[in-house]
Structures are given as C-alpha cells and as structure tokens.
Design a protein around this motif. Structure first.
Motif, PDB file in Angstrom:
ATOM      1  N   GLY A  35       0.806  -1.214   0.000  1.00  0.00           N
ATOM      2  CA  GLY A  35       0.000   0.000   0.000  1.00  0.00           C
ATOM      3  C   GLY A  35       0.838   1.262   0.000  1.00  0.00           C
ATOM      4  N   ARG A  36       1.873   1.276   0.806  1.00  0.00           N
ATOM      5  CA  ARG A  36       2.717   2.461   0.880  1.00  0.00           C
ATOM      6  C   ARG A  36       3.366   2.760  -0.469  1.00  0.00           C
ATOM      7  N   ARG A  79       2.331   1.640  -3.554  1.00  0.00           N
ATOM      8  CA  ARG A  79       1.337   2.003  -4.571  1.00  0.00           C
ATOM      9  C   ARG A  79       0.829   3.422  -4.354  1.00  0.00           C
ATOM     10  N   ARG A  80       0.810   3.866  -3.103  1.00  0.00           N
ATOM     11  CA  ARG A  80       0.326   5.211  -2.783  1.00  0.00           C
ATOM     12  C   ARG A  80       1.410   6.262  -3.051  1.00  0.00           C
ATOM     13  N   ASN A  81       2.601   6.034  -2.520  1.00  0.00           N
ATOM     14  CA  ASN A  81       3.640   7.071  -2.507  1.00  0.00           C
ATOM     15  C   ASN A  81       4.749   6.870  -3.518  1.00  0.00           C
ATOM     16  N   ILE A 114       0.072  10.989  -6.357  1.00  0.00           N
ATOM     17  CA  ILE A 114      -1.077  10.320  -5.730  1.00  0.00           C
ATOM     18  C   ILE A 114      -2.394  10.669  -6.428  1.00  0.00           C
ATOM     19  N   ARG A 160      -2.831   8.733  -9.677  1.00  0.00           N
ATOM     20  CA  ARG A 160      -3.101   7.306  -9.498  1.00  0.00           C
ATOM     21  C   ARG A 160      -4.532   7.073  -9.023  1.00  0.00           C
ATOM     22  N   GLN A 161      -5.015   7.961  -8.190  1.00  0.00           N
ATOM     23  CA  GLN A 161      -6.408   7.846  -7.749  1.00  0.00           C
ATOM     24  C   GLN A 161      -7.364   8.001  -8.937  1.00  0.00           C
ATOM     25  N   MET A 221      -4.087   1.758  -2.287  1.00  0.00           N
ATOM     26  CA  MET A 221      -3.571   3.050  -1.833  1.00  0.00           C
ATOM     27  C   MET A 221      -4.049   3.423  -0.436  1.00  0.00           C
ATOM     28  N   ALA A 222      -5.103   2.777   0.036  1.00  0.00           N
ATOM     29  CA  ALA A 222      -5.599   3.053   1.386  1.00  0.00           C
ATOM     30  C   ALA A 222      -5.045   2.067   2.415  1.00  0.00           C
ATOM     31  N   ASP A 275      -1.884   0.186   4.502  1.00  0.00           N
ATOM     32  CA  ASP A 275      -0.515   0.384   4.979  1.00  0.00           C
ATOM     33  C   ASP A 275      -0.253  -0.610   6.097  1.00  0.00           C
TER      34      ASP A 275
END
Length: 428
Positions: free
Chosen positions: A255-256, A258-260, A270, A273-274, A345-346, A348
């Motif tokens: 998650g970290r 894919r998010r950051n 971010i 990607r969203q 992305m949500a 972690d």
C-alpha cells in the motif's frame, strides 16, 4: 491487449514501470503503461471448459499442479493460452510438481519430505490452489507445528514461497504454500486483482485448511510472509491470533508503495493514481474491459547484459531477471488491475502495528532498497517486546529469494525462531 510475443526489452520496460514481483509503480497514473483486455470471450471458455478436474473441490488432493482452476485463462486469447500451456509443459517436464526453485522436490519418496497438491475454498467461495509439504516420516497420529507461507506480489507457490515451505518441512514442520485468490492457479476474476483484504483472507483460509490436516497442532501455527506476502502476513497477524509466531523475509508494504511510489518518491503522483483507479473501475463497469498496470508474461525471456543494465539496479533489475528468466513460471504475473489501486492506496502494513502481540522475526537484506519498509513496520510493533530484526549482510531484496548463502542464513534464523516460539512448552 498487449501481445505476449513482444521483444524482451519491451517486456522489461513494462515490468519495471508496473510491477516486478514486489516492485512498485513509481510513475503517475497518466504515464503508467497499462494493457486493456475484455473480461472473457466465449471462444476462450470453449477451449478450457472440459479441463476441470473432478478433484478440484474443497479440501481434496489433486494429482499434480497441472490441475488448475479455469479462471486462470479469463480474458486471454487462444494464442496466449497456448503459450502459457507450452511454457507449463516445459516446466512440468523438468519437475512434475511445476516447481522452479533450486533444490525442489522432484518426486515423493517414502521417509522424505513429501508434497501434495491440494485445493480448498476461502470464505468468499474462491477455490485456492496450494502445495502442502509434509515432513520426513510424517505420521498423522503425531503432533506437528505448522507454518503458512505467503508469496510475493505476482509470485506463485512454485517459486520462493515453495522454497521456504520445503526447507521448513525439512526441519520438521507441516507447511503450506498457496496461490493468492485471483492469481496463480487459484480461482477468481478479474485475473490479477490485488486487494489487501483478499490477500489477508487467503492467509486466514490457509490456516483454516491447516487445522484440518491430520497431525497439525492448531496451537502451534506460525506464519511466514515473503515480500508482498510479508506485508499481508503482518496485517493478518494483527487480528488472527491463531498465528502464534510471525516472520517476514524482505517485507514489502504494498500500500505504501502504490500510494507514494518506491522510497516515497512520487507523493505528488497520488492524485493521478487515484484518478487512474477511478477511470479503470468505471471502464470495467461500463464495458467489461480491464486496465492492467504491468504486462502479461507467457514465455521465458533471455535478457542480455546490455538490456538488464538499462533497468535500475536492485529490486527492479533483479526482479525482471528472477520472474522473467531464471525462476519464470507462466502463472506468475507482474501485472495487476488498475482499479486495485482504490484499495491498495488506502492500505498500509504499518497501521495498527501495535496490535501484533505475537513473537516477531523480520529479515531483510542490509543493502536492499526495500529495507526501509521492514524497519518501518518493526519500529511500530509495540505490542510485544519479543521481536527481532535480522539484516543479511550484502543482500539485495530479490537475492534473499534464491541466493543460497543468503537463504541459508535466513533459514538458520527462521528455524531458531520457530523452533523456540512453536515449541510445545512455549504455547501450552
């Protein structure tokens, strides 16, 4: 859809931008390479509809790993299916169980570690394919500790998770290595969906299955997660207290990343990607077409030194070589659905890490570019003082999967850890 008979360099580029095993997409949503497929065609279904084994039922043993869920062909063309089957035939000619790791079992010999191909359903009704490893001189009337081994993102049970499952079985454990739902030889569509909640449920389902195996002491069950499977093993251990001891190797916080982005290098990306995830989901709902991040690999690739040098050293370069060449398996895919980003992305693995109160061992290469993820979780596990961080000197991330000098160090740490924490007197 991207054709699989691509030149090697194009394949490497797509993997690097998308996902190489546990590699992370660090690009913005607008620049990420994605392929689009239609969910399922009637022509494809006709080619596989008669291949379902009558043994593919909950909790039954299968003859070998060639018996797979037909969902694995979902959305593929006939040419792609033929390429996958040809690759699988080549692998099965070398190892009847489809194993591609070094030192793999080639046959079941009485008195030695044996392997059984099994299938069972998780609580969402998806059939999972797994390999059960039984220790030498296994006696169903005896009592054994057991360990569930979770594979890296995009990996399959025939690769590194199988290696560690076998080596642990050689040390007296009943172990299970499984393919995550939507991946490998397990069921679930759209293929290569990668949702954290699914991966956690898969670990729980593997524990469910282990408790039904004769000889397993349900009070002595451990969990080992490798790379992405490590992050999900951490997540599962927060709430599933059937897990008495927790270990990870080269943990990857999916998650970290894919998010950051890798090393938190693309936080500005971010929003893109969203947006990419939202558009992909809307496209799927409206048309049935699936956007993928990464590429479909159906055949082993031979890379030149010059081609590999064009990829950033470390996780990406080593991952391309491991998954695409040296430990290639056609059920192992570097791609994942773009709409999976909504959930990824949500997520972690560091969140609520204090809920882990079991003994914990975390292993990582000291020069690995993913070391920061292991350390990030380790620092936040405050629910137990019984925790240890082991750094393997000179090891990169992917090297911890296969390089014997590193694997042996990891096995030494794991056998000492599980030997102490899963001993009868420790859990009684």
């Amino acid at each position: 859809m991207r054709k699989t008979q691509m030149i090697a360099l194009a394949a490497m580029s797509a993997i690097t931008v998308g996902l190489s095993g546990c590699s992370g997409n660090t690009q913005t949503g607008t620049s990420t390479q994605a392929s689009t497929v239609t969910e399922t065609t009637g022509a494809v279904q006709e080619t596989v509809s008669d291949e379902t084994s009558e043994n593919d039922v909950n909790g039954t043993e299968q003859e070998n790993t060639a018996d797979v869920n037909n969902d694995i062909y979902d959305g593929l063309t006939e040419d792609e299916i033929a390429q996958i089957e040809a690759s699988m035939k080549e692998i099965l000619e070398k190892n009847q169980f489809g194993l591609v790791y070094n030192g793999a079992i080639t046959e079941n010999v009485e008195g030695q570690v044996n392997i059984q191909s099994v299938s069972y359903e998780n609580q969402r009704g998806i059939s999972l394919a797994a390999n059960l490893y039984l220790p030498a001189d296994y006696d169903e009337n005896s009592s054994y500790p057991a360990i569930v081994v979770a594979h890296p993102n995009g990996g399959v049970k025939e690769q590194v998770s199988g290696l560690f499952a076998q080596r642990l079985a050689e040390n007296g454990y009943i172990t299970i290595a499984f393919d995550a739902a939507y991946q490998g030889a397990s069921g679930g569509t759209p293929r290569n969906t990668d949702l954290p909640s699914n991966r956690v449920e898969d670990i729980r389902a593997a524990i469910d299955y282990l408790t039904s195996v004769a000889g397993v002491d349900e009070n002595r069950i451990g969990a080992l997660g490798i790379c992405g499977g490590g992050g999900y093993t951490i997540e599962a251990s927060k709430t599933d207290k059937r897990i008495s001891a927790v270990a990870t190797v080269s943990m990857f916080n999916s998650g970290r990343v894919r998010r950051n982005g890798m090393s938190d290098s693309d936080i500005e990306g971010i929003p893109a990607r969203q947006e990419q995830a939202a558009e992909a989901r809307e496209k799927y709902v409206s048309t049935g077409e699936i956007d993928y991040i990464g590429s479909l690999g159906t055949q082993r690739q031979d890379y030149t030194a010059e081609q590999l040098e064009q990829i950033p050293a470390g996780l990406y370069r080593d991952g391309v070589e491991y998954y695409g060449s040296t430990h290639f398996h056609p059920y192992s895919q570097s791609r994942y659905t773009a709409m999976s980003l909504m959930d990824l992305m949500a997520f972690d693995a560091e969140d609520q890490a204090e809920l882990i109160d079991q003994p914990l061992l975390m292993i990582a290469g000291d020069i690995s570019d993913t070391r920061y993820m292991t350390e990030g979780v380790f620092e936040k596990v405050t629910g137990t003082d019984d925790k240890e961080l082991v750094l393997i000197e000179g090891a990169q991330h992917i090297e911890t999967y296969w390089k014997e000098e590193f694997v042996q160090q990891e096995m030494d740490a794991l056998t000492e850890f599980f030997g102490a924490k899963l001993a009868e007197e420790s859990v009684s």
